[in-house]
Write a protein that holds these residues in place. Structure first.
Motif, PDB file in Angstrom:
ATOM      1  N   ILE A  11       0.839  -1.208   0.000  1.00 20.86           N
ATOM      2  CA  ILE A  11       0.000   0.000   0.000  1.00 20.86           C
ATOM      3  C   ILE A  11       0.869   1.250   0.000  1.00 20.86           C
ATOM      4  O   ILE A  11       0.608   2.207  -0.733  1.00 20.86           O
ATOM      5  N   THR A  12       1.934   1.256   0.776  1.00 20.87           N
ATOM      6  CA  THR A  12       2.856   2.392   0.825  1.00 20.87           C
ATOM      7  C   THR A  12       3.515   2.600  -0.528  1.00 20.87           C
ATOM      8  O   THR A  12       3.636   3.736  -1.007  1.00 20.87           O
ATOM      9  N   LEU A  13       3.921   1.526  -1.182  1.00 25.11           N
ATOM     10  CA  LEU A  13       4.546   1.623  -2.498  1.00 25.11           C
ATOM     11  C   LEU A  13       3.576   2.199  -3.531  1.00 25.11           C
ATOM     12  O   LEU A  13       3.933   3.077  -4.316  1.00 25.11           O
ATOM     13  N   VAL A  14       2.325   1.734  -3.516  1.00 21.85           N
ATOM     14  CA  VAL A  14       1.321   2.246  -4.438  1.00 21.85           C
ATOM     15  C   VAL A  14       1.087   3.732  -4.188  1.00 21.85           C
ATOM     16  O   VAL A  14       1.005   4.531  -5.131  1.00 21.85           O
ATOM     17  N   LYS A  15       0.989   4.141  -2.929  1.00 21.20           N
ATOM     18  CA  LYS A  15       0.794   5.557  -2.598  1.00 21.20           C
ATOM     19  C   LYS A  15       1.963   6.395  -3.109  1.00 21.20           C
ATOM     20  O   LYS A  15       1.762   7.492  -3.649  1.00 21.20           O
ATOM     21  N   LEU A  17       3.964   5.688  -5.661  1.00 22.15           N
ATOM     22  CA  LEU A  17       3.887   5.738  -7.119  1.00 22.15           C
ATOM     23  C   LEU A  17       2.823   6.727  -7.587  1.00 22.15           C
ATOM     24  O   LEU A  17       3.041   7.494  -8.531  1.00 22.15           O
ATOM     25  N   VAL A  18       1.661   6.731  -6.925  1.00 20.99           N
ATOM     26  CA  VAL A  18       0.607   7.689  -7.282  1.00 20.99           C
ATOM     27  C   VAL A  18       1.091   9.116  -7.018  1.00 20.99           C
ATOM     28  O   VAL A  18       0.904  10.017  -7.846  1.00 20.99           O
ATOM     29  N   LEU A  19       1.743   9.352  -5.894  1.00 23.48           N
ATOM     30  CA  LEU A  19       2.271  10.673  -5.570  1.00 23.48           C
ATOM     31  C   LEU A  19       3.302  11.117  -6.604  1.00 23.48           C
ATOM     32  O   LEU A  19       3.280  12.260  -7.069  1.00 23.48           O
ATOM     33  N   PHE A  20       4.197  10.218  -7.001  1.00 22.73           N
ATOM     34  CA  PHE A  20       5.201  10.533  -8.018  1.00 22.73           C
ATOM     35  C   PHE A  20       4.533  10.908  -9.335  1.00 22.73           C
ATOM     36  O   PHE A  20       4.890  11.891  -9.975  1.00 22.73           O
ATOM     37  N   PHE A  21       3.513  10.129  -9.743  1.00 19.22           N
ATOM     38  CA  PHE A  21       2.798  10.401 -10.983  1.00 19.22           C
ATOM     39  C   PHE A  21       2.115  11.763 -10.926  1.00 19.22           C
ATOM     40  O   PHE A  21       2.206  12.565 -11.867  1.00 19.22           O
ATOM     41  N   VAL A  22       1.431  12.071  -9.845  1.00 19.15           N
ATOM     42  CA  VAL A  22       0.731  13.352  -9.698  1.00 19.15           C
ATOM     43  C   VAL A  22       1.728  14.507  -9.709  1.00 19.15           C
ATOM     44  O   VAL A  22       1.511  15.522 -10.378  1.00 19.15           O
ATOM     45  N   MET A  23       2.840  14.367  -9.012  1.00 18.04           N
ATOM     46  CA  MET A  23       3.847  15.437  -8.995  1.00 18.04           C
ATOM     47  C   MET A  23       4.411  15.664 -10.390  1.00 18.04           C
ATOM     48  O   MET A  23       4.621  16.802 -10.798  1.00 18.04           O
ATOM     49  N   THR A  24       4.646  14.588 -11.114  1.00 21.31           N
ATOM     50  CA  THR A  24       5.205  14.710 -12.461  1.00 21.31           C
ATOM     51  C   THR A  24       4.230  15.411 -13.390  1.00 21.31           C
ATOM     52  O   THR A  24       4.613  16.296 -14.146  1.00 21.31           O
ATOM     53  N   MET A  25       2.944  15.056 -13.325  1.00 22.97           N
ATOM     54  CA  MET A  25       1.962  15.641 -14.235  1.00 22.97           C
ATOM     55  C   MET A  25       1.574  17.066 -13.838  1.00 22.97           C
ATOM     56  O   MET A  25       1.323  17.901 -14.685  1.00 22.97           O
ATOM     57  N   MET A  26       1.517  17.362 -12.569  1.00 23.76           N
ATOM     58  CA  MET A  26       1.039  18.668 -12.118  1.00 23.76           C
ATOM     59  C   MET A  26       2.137  19.719 -12.053  1.00 23.76           C
ATOM     60  O   MET A  26       1.878  20.888 -12.258  1.00 23.76           O
ATOM     61  N   GLY A  27       3.326  19.322 -11.734  1.00 17.98           N
ATOM     62  CA  GLY A  27       4.347  20.348 -11.608  1.00 17.98           C
ATOM     63  C   GLY A  27       5.732  19.824 -11.872  1.00 17.98           C
ATOM     64  O   GLY A  27       6.679  20.590 -11.925  1.00 17.98           O
ATOM     65  N   GLY A  28       5.824  18.554 -12.059  1.00 17.74           N
ATOM     66  CA  GLY A  28       7.130  17.968 -12.304  1.00 17.74           C
ATOM     67  C   GLY A  28       8.014  18.028 -11.087  1.00 17.74           C
ATOM     68  O   GLY A  28       7.791  18.796 -10.149  1.00 17.74           O
ATOM     69  N   LEU A  29       8.993  17.209 -11.055  1.00 15.91           N
ATOM     70  CA  LEU A  29       9.934  17.207  -9.944  1.00 15.91           C
ATOM     71  C   LEU A  29      10.845  18.410 -10.001  1.00 15.91           C
ATOM     72  O   LEU A  29      11.404  18.822  -8.999  1.00 15.91           O
ATOM     73  N   ASP A  30      10.979  19.013 -11.188  1.00 20.47           N
ATOM     74  CA  ASP A  30      11.829  20.200 -11.325  1.00 20.47           C
ATOM     75  C   ASP A  30      11.010  21.484 -11.322  1.00 20.47           C
ATOM     76  O   ASP A  30      11.523  22.552 -11.609  1.00 20.47           O
ATOM     77  N   GLY A  31       9.693  21.401 -11.032  1.00 24.06           N
ATOM     78  CA  GLY A  31       8.849  22.582 -10.945  1.00 24.06           C
ATOM     79  C   GLY A  31       8.258  23.019 -12.264  1.00 24.06           C
ATOM     80  O   GLY A  31       7.469  23.948 -12.313  1.00 24.06           O
ATOM     81  N   GLN A  32       8.610  22.354 -13.370  1.00 25.48           N
ATOM     82  CA  GLN A  32       8.079  22.734 -14.676  1.00 25.48           C
ATOM     83  C   GLN A  32       6.710  22.090 -14.868  1.00 25.48           C
ATOM     84  O   GLN A  32       6.537  20.901 -14.684  1.00 25.48           O
ATOM     85  N   ILE A  33       5.734  22.899 -15.237  1.00 29.31           N
ATOM     86  CA  ILE A  33       4.391  22.381 -15.470  1.00 29.31           C
ATOM     87  C   ILE A  33       4.359  21.680 -16.814  1.00 29.31           C
ATOM     88  O   ILE A  33       4.762  22.236 -17.827  1.00 29.31           O
ATOM     89  N   LEU A  34       3.897  20.440 -16.774  1.00 30.59           N
ATOM     90  CA  LEU A  34       3.772  19.673 -18.013  1.00 30.59           C
ATOM     91  C   LEU A  34       2.375  19.881 -18.572  1.00 30.59           C
ATOM     92  O   LEU A  34       1.481  20.333 -17.885  1.00 30.59           O
ATOM     93  N   GLY A  35       2.184  19.517 -19.796  1.00 33.59           N
ATOM     94  CA  GLY A  35       0.899  19.734 -20.441  1.00 33.59           C
ATOM     95  C   GLY A  35       1.080  20.686 -21.598  1.00 33.59           C
ATOM     96  O   GLY A  35       2.200  20.969 -22.017  1.00 33.59           O
ATOM     97  N   PRO A  36      -0.024  21.189 -22.118  1.00 37.27           N
ATOM     98  CA  PRO A  36       0.074  22.052 -23.301  1.00 37.27           C
ATOM     99  C   PRO A  36       0.886  23.319 -23.041  1.00 37.27           C
ATOM    100  O   PRO A  36       0.783  23.930 -21.992  1.00 37.27           O
TER     101      PRO A  36
END
Length: 183
Positions: A11-15, A17-36
């Motif tokens: 459960i901790t591993l899944v959480k 992975l979900v957190l990593f995915f959300v951070m990557t899509m919403m703001g990236g690990l480097d702070g750059q917003i992905l998307g259009p």
């Protein structure tokens, strides 16, 4: 009886992975917003039918001269795209494709061409332009329907303005003010 910690670890591993995915899509690990992304650019299409011609008629209505001003005329183009209105301005690409006079009164072109960029910033990328060019209007708008390279999945529009038109020779310079959304 001993309890297994495997479900908690899973459960901790899944959480995580979900957190990593959300951070990557919403703001990236480097702070750059992905998307259009949105890109604005201005360039000039150098459309020349005389001299070193870059557009030529390949078909027209029977009984009339093939002219961009006549209904049914199909033009093939390989026009220089420059960063300024002067024909000697720095070339940033080529507009390659066709346009067709698609109005019975001769007042409307249908554009279908690729802007193939050759400049350092966008080299190898393309924008696909399509739409009605009512060329006697001061401003008109056409669609950016696709793109490649840096403009992958592009959508947008271009506002066209004729900055030079010589009716006897049909040479023209068209300003493109482009806004595209892309990934």
């Amino acid at each position: 009886m001993a309890k297994s910690h495997a479900p908690i670890a899973l459960i901790t591993l899944v959480k995580l992975l979900v957190l990593f995915f959300v951070m990557t899509m919403m703001g990236g690990l480097d702070g750059q917003i992905l998307g259009p992304k949105e890109t604005h650019m201005v360039f000039y299409l150098q459309d020349w039918e005389t001299g070193n011609a870059t557009s030529v008629p390949v078909a027209g209505t029977n009984g009339t001269l093939s002219s961009v001003l006549n209904f049914g005329t199909i033009m093939v183009v390989d026009d220089a795209v420059t960063d300024g209105p002067d024909r000697q301005s720095k070339q940033v690409g080529r507009a390659q494709g066709i346009y067709v006079n698609s109005a019975l009164d001769g007042s409307d072109l249908h554009l279908l061409f690729s802007v193939v960029f050759t400049n350092e910033k966008y080299n190898g990328s393309t924008l696909e332009i399509q739409g009605a060019d009512r060329f006697f209007l001061k401003y008109r708008e056409v669609s950016v329907v696709a793109g490649t390279g840096l403009f992958r999945y592009a959508q947008g529009h271009a506002v066209l303005e004729t900055v030079y038109l010589d009716l006897p020779t049909l040479n023209a310079v068209i300003k493109f003010n482009v806004t595209v959304h892309h990934y």
